[in-house]
Every structure is written in structure tokens, then in C-alpha cells.
Design an enzyme around this catalytic site. Structure first.
Site, short mmCIF file in Angstrom:
data_model
loop_
_atom_site.label_atom_id
_atom_site.label_comp_id
_atom_site.label_asym_id
_atom_site.label_seq_id
_atom_site.Cartn_x
_atom_site.Cartn_y
_atom_site.Cartn_z
N ALA A 65 -4.73 12.07 -3.62
CA ALA A 65 -4.37 12.99 -4.70
C ALA A 65 -2.86 13.24 -4.62
CB ALA A 65 -5.12 14.31 -4.52
N GLY A 108 -7.95 10.71 -1.55
CA GLY A 108 -8.58 10.37 -2.83
C GLY A 108 -8.52 8.88 -3.14
N GLU A 111 -11.44 7.52 -1.42
CA GLU A 111 -12.62 8.04 -2.14
C GLU A 111 -12.83 7.30 -3.46
OE1 GLU A 111 -10.97 12.03 -1.77
OE2 GLU A 111 -12.83 12.67 -0.81
N GLU A 131 -6.77 14.33 4.79
CA GLU A 131 -6.67 15.67 4.20
C GLU A 131 -6.56 16.77 5.25
OE1 GLU A 131 -8.86 13.33 3.29
OE2 GLU A 131 -8.99 13.20 1.10
N1 CAA Z 1 1.13 12.56 -3.21
C1 CAA Z 1 2.39 12.60 -3.72
N2 CAA Z 1 3.37 11.77 -3.33
C2 CAA Z 1 3.06 10.86 -2.39
C3 CAA Z 1 1.79 10.77 -1.81
C4 CAA Z 1 0.78 11.66 -2.27
N3 CAA Z 1 -0.47 11.62 -1.81
N4 CAA Z 1 1.80 9.79 -0.88
C5 CAA Z 1 3.06 9.27 -0.89
N5 CAA Z 1 3.81 9.93 -1.80
C6 CAA Z 1 5.23 9.70 -2.11
C7 CAA Z 1 6.13 10.23 -1.00
O1 CAA Z 1 6.32 11.61 -1.13
C8 CAA Z 1 7.36 9.40 -1.22
O2 CAA Z 1 8.08 9.94 -2.30
P1 CAA Z 1 9.67 10.31 -2.14
O3 CAA Z 1 10.31 8.97 -1.92
O4 CAA Z 1 10.01 10.93 -3.46
O5 CAA Z 1 9.78 11.20 -0.96
C9 CAA Z 1 6.82 8.06 -1.69
O6 CAA Z 1 5.49 8.31 -2.14
C10 CAA Z 1 6.73 7.04 -0.57
O7 CAA Z 1 6.01 7.62 0.51
P2 CAA Z 1 6.57 7.66 2.02
O8 CAA Z 1 8.06 7.73 2.04
O9 CAA Z 1 5.86 8.76 2.73
O10 CAA Z 1 6.09 6.21 2.52
P3 CAA Z 1 5.73 5.77 4.01
O11 CAA Z 1 5.52 4.30 3.95
O12 CAA Z 1 6.72 6.33 4.98
O13 CAA Z 1 4.33 6.50 4.35
C11 CAA Z 1 2.04 7.17 3.85
C12 CAA Z 1 3.18 6.13 3.63
C13 CAA Z 1 1.59 7.13 5.30
C14 CAA Z 1 0.90 6.76 2.94
C15 CAA Z 1 2.56 8.59 3.51
O14 CAA Z 1 3.19 8.54 2.23
C16 CAA Z 1 1.48 9.63 3.44
O15 CAA Z 1 1.04 10.10 4.48
N6 CAA Z 1 1.08 10.05 2.20
C17 CAA Z 1 0.15 11.13 1.98
C18 CAA Z 1 -1.27 10.69 2.27
C19 CAA Z 1 -2.22 11.87 2.11
O16 CAA Z 1 -2.10 12.88 2.78
N7 CAA Z 1 -3.20 11.69 1.23
C20 CAA Z 1 -4.24 12.68 0.97
C21 CAA Z 1 -3.86 13.50 -0.20
S1 CAA Z 1 -4.97 14.85 -0.43
C22 CAA Z 1 -6.33 14.23 -1.26
O17 CAA Z 1 -6.42 13.05 -1.55
C23 CAA Z 1 -7.38 15.25 -1.62
C24 CAA Z 1 -8.69 14.70 -2.11
O18 CAA Z 1 -9.52 14.20 -1.33
C25 CAA Z 1 -9.06 14.82 -3.51
#
Ligand code: CAA
Length: 256
Positions: A65, A108, A111, A131
């Protein structure tokens, strides 16, 4: 039709839907879900389309998400807006949907892949439910579908630690049907989808319905349901053609 955050391609009877927010690793924003649902509606309605592939980029299927979009949400935003319910469109598809996953499929994203009928994974795929690290829990079926697919122990470990699982582990655990070298993922997914598209569409749809029923009911009810649907295939011209072709030692030419 053109969409803001989703690209589509047609390969004969196969529609490929590609999530396309590279700046956010395909995080599932409200707009992306809106576009995805419209693309799914379009594929479901198009008579020439018989199988759908859902994919992302080589780097990310979807990183979950959109955290930036939802970080200020309140309980009432979620409850009154029925947040995440809109994501379920893919589970209502009657035509088969294959998830072709490369790179990150997190939160997500994982999922959404699990909502598809099966997952083909590139060897660089990484699955996880991170999450818990955000102080929340999976909200789009992760605690339920992951547990059904990989069992309680692994689902519990993944959801409580947020650890990512690589493609080989995901295959061993039964989350994905097959692992494919990353460069071959899309050509192989199209090949698989075209093979499915060459079958009788009603038989494919009925088989999908029966397998999904296994998740909803008891074994004896599921067997009863399957038998009724199995009998129903004998009312289709494709059953006659399939069996006639077998007897005549030629490939079948299914009509529906
Ligand atoms: N939401 C919004 N932006 C996201 C994102 C997310 N889930 N995942 C990555 N991005 C964005 C980052 O913020 C970054 O943007 P900026 O350059 O503007 O800062 C861009 O995408 C690239 O990401 P990274 O610089 O972090 O890339 P990386 O290769 O260093 O790391 C990653 C990759 C490990 C996937 C890391 O981005 C990460 O941990 N992302 C979040 C994953 C997460 O927590 N997902 C769960 C979300 S909650 C959910 O999904 C709820 C549900 O069940 C419904």
C-alpha cells in the site's frame, strides 16, 4: 484504453496488465487500484480475451500500500471509506488471472499477487508482509491467504518479523507455482497464458470456480460442488469436441 498508472498489452487472447508507478516501486495508491480495476473490468468484458497476466516491473511487482498516502489516515477514514475492499476486484474475475512477480512483492503487493489464481515468480522475486515494521498488520488478506498457502508457522513468522522470503523459499512453501529466470518471466507467463487461452473457456472458468471453492467450504461440500460442475461440462460442445479430437488423434478446436 490508456490509464495513468497501469499499462496494458494484448498478445492474441492474452491481456497483460502492468502496474506502472516506477517512482514508488508500484506502491498501490488509490489511483493505481482505480486503474487496475478498470483494466480488469475491460479484460473481463472483452470477448477476445481468455486469460490475464498481472505484472509489475523487473524491480517490483508492488511494494505494498502507498505508505505516504495512508500515513495520516484515521480509523474513520478506513472504516467509512471501506479501505482495501476495492482491492478485491481481482478475486471476482471469472477469467483466469496469473500473477507474474519479479522483484519486491511486499505487504499489499504480496496480498495482491495472492488474490490472483497462481503466481509465477522470477528468480529475483522477494515476498514479505512487512506491515508489522510500520506498527500495523496485513490488511488485504495477508494473515488469511498466506496462512492458507504456506501454513501457520511460516505465515506467523513472516507476519510477526516482516522478514522477506526469496523465490526459492516461496516455491518450497507453496506460495508460487514455479520459479523462472527473471529475463524469461514475461515470455514464459505469456506462453502459459496462451496455453490456458487455448482450452475451453467455460471448462477453465469452472475449474477455477471449483478450486476456489476448496478455500470456502468443507471437503465433502467441495466434492459435491465439483461433481455437479463436472457433470455440467458434458452439456458443452467443447466436451464433445475435446473427446472426439482425442479419439481421432488430432488437436481439439474448442469453440467457446
Ligand atoms: N509506499 C510509498 N512509497 C514507497 C513504498 C510504499 N509502500 N515503497 C517504496 N516506496 C518509494 C520510496 O519511498 C522511494 O521513494 P523516494 O525516492 O521518493 O524516497 C522509492 O519508492 C524507492 O524506494 P526505496 O528508496 O526505499 O528503494 P530500496 O530499493 O532502497 O528499498 C524496499 C526497497 C525494501 C521495497 C523499500 O522501499 C520498502 O521497504 N518499502 C516499503 C515496503 C512496505 O512496508 N510495504 C508495506 C506497506 S503497508 C501495506 O501494504 C498494508 C496492507 O497490507 C494493505
Amino acid at each position: 484504453m490508456a490509464y495513468e498508472t497501469v499499462l496494458t498489452e494484448t498478445h492474441g487472447p492474452v491481456r497483460l496488465i502492468r502496474l506502472n508507478r516506477p517512482e514508488a516501486l508500484n506502491a498501490l495508491s488509490v489511483q493505481l487500484i482505480k486503474d487496475l480495476n478498470a483494466a480488469l473490468d475491460e479484460a473481463e468484458a472483452a470477448q477476445e480475451i481468455r486469460c490475464i497476466i498481472l505484472t509489475g516491473s523487473e524491480k517490483a511487482f508492488a511494494a505494498g500500500a502507498d505508505v505516504k498516502e495512508m500515513q495520516s489516515n484515521t480509523y474513520l477514514d478506513g472504516y467509512l471509506g471501506d479501505f482495501v475492499a476495492q482491492w478485491e476486484r481481482v478475486t471476482q474475475m471469472r477469467k483466469p488471472v496469473i500473477a507474474a512477480v519479479a522483484g519486491f512483492a511486499l505487504g499489499g503487493g504480496s496480498e495482491l499477487a495472492m488474490m490472483c489464481d497462481f503466481i509465477l515468480a522470477a528468480d529475483n522475486a522477494k515476498f514479505g508482509q512487512p506491515e508489522i515494521k510500520l506498527g500495523i498488520l496485513p490488511g488485504a488478506g495477508g494473515t488469511q491467504r498466506l496462512t492458507h498457502l504456506v501454513g501457520k508457522s511460516k505465515a506467523m513468522e513472516l507476519c510477526l518479523t516482516g522478514r522477506m522470503m526469496d523465490a526459492a523459499e516461496a516455491e518450497r512453501a507453496g506460495l508460487v507455482s514455479r520459479v523462472i529466470p527473471a529475463a524469461d518471466l514475461i515470455p514464459e507467463a505469456i506462453k502459459v497464458a496462451q496455453a490456458i487461452a487455448g482450452m475451453s473457456l467455460p471448462a477453465v472458468m469452472m475449474a477455477k470456480e471449483c478450486i476456489n471453492r476448496a478455500y470456502e467450504t468443507t471437503l465433502s461440500e467441495g466434492i459435491r460442488f465439483e461433481r455437479r460442475v463436472f457433470y455440467a461440462t458434458f452439456a458443452t460442445p467443447d466436451q464433445k469436441e475435446g473427446m472426439q479430437a482425442f479419439v481421432e488423434k488430432r488437436p481439439p478446436a474448442f469453440k467457446s
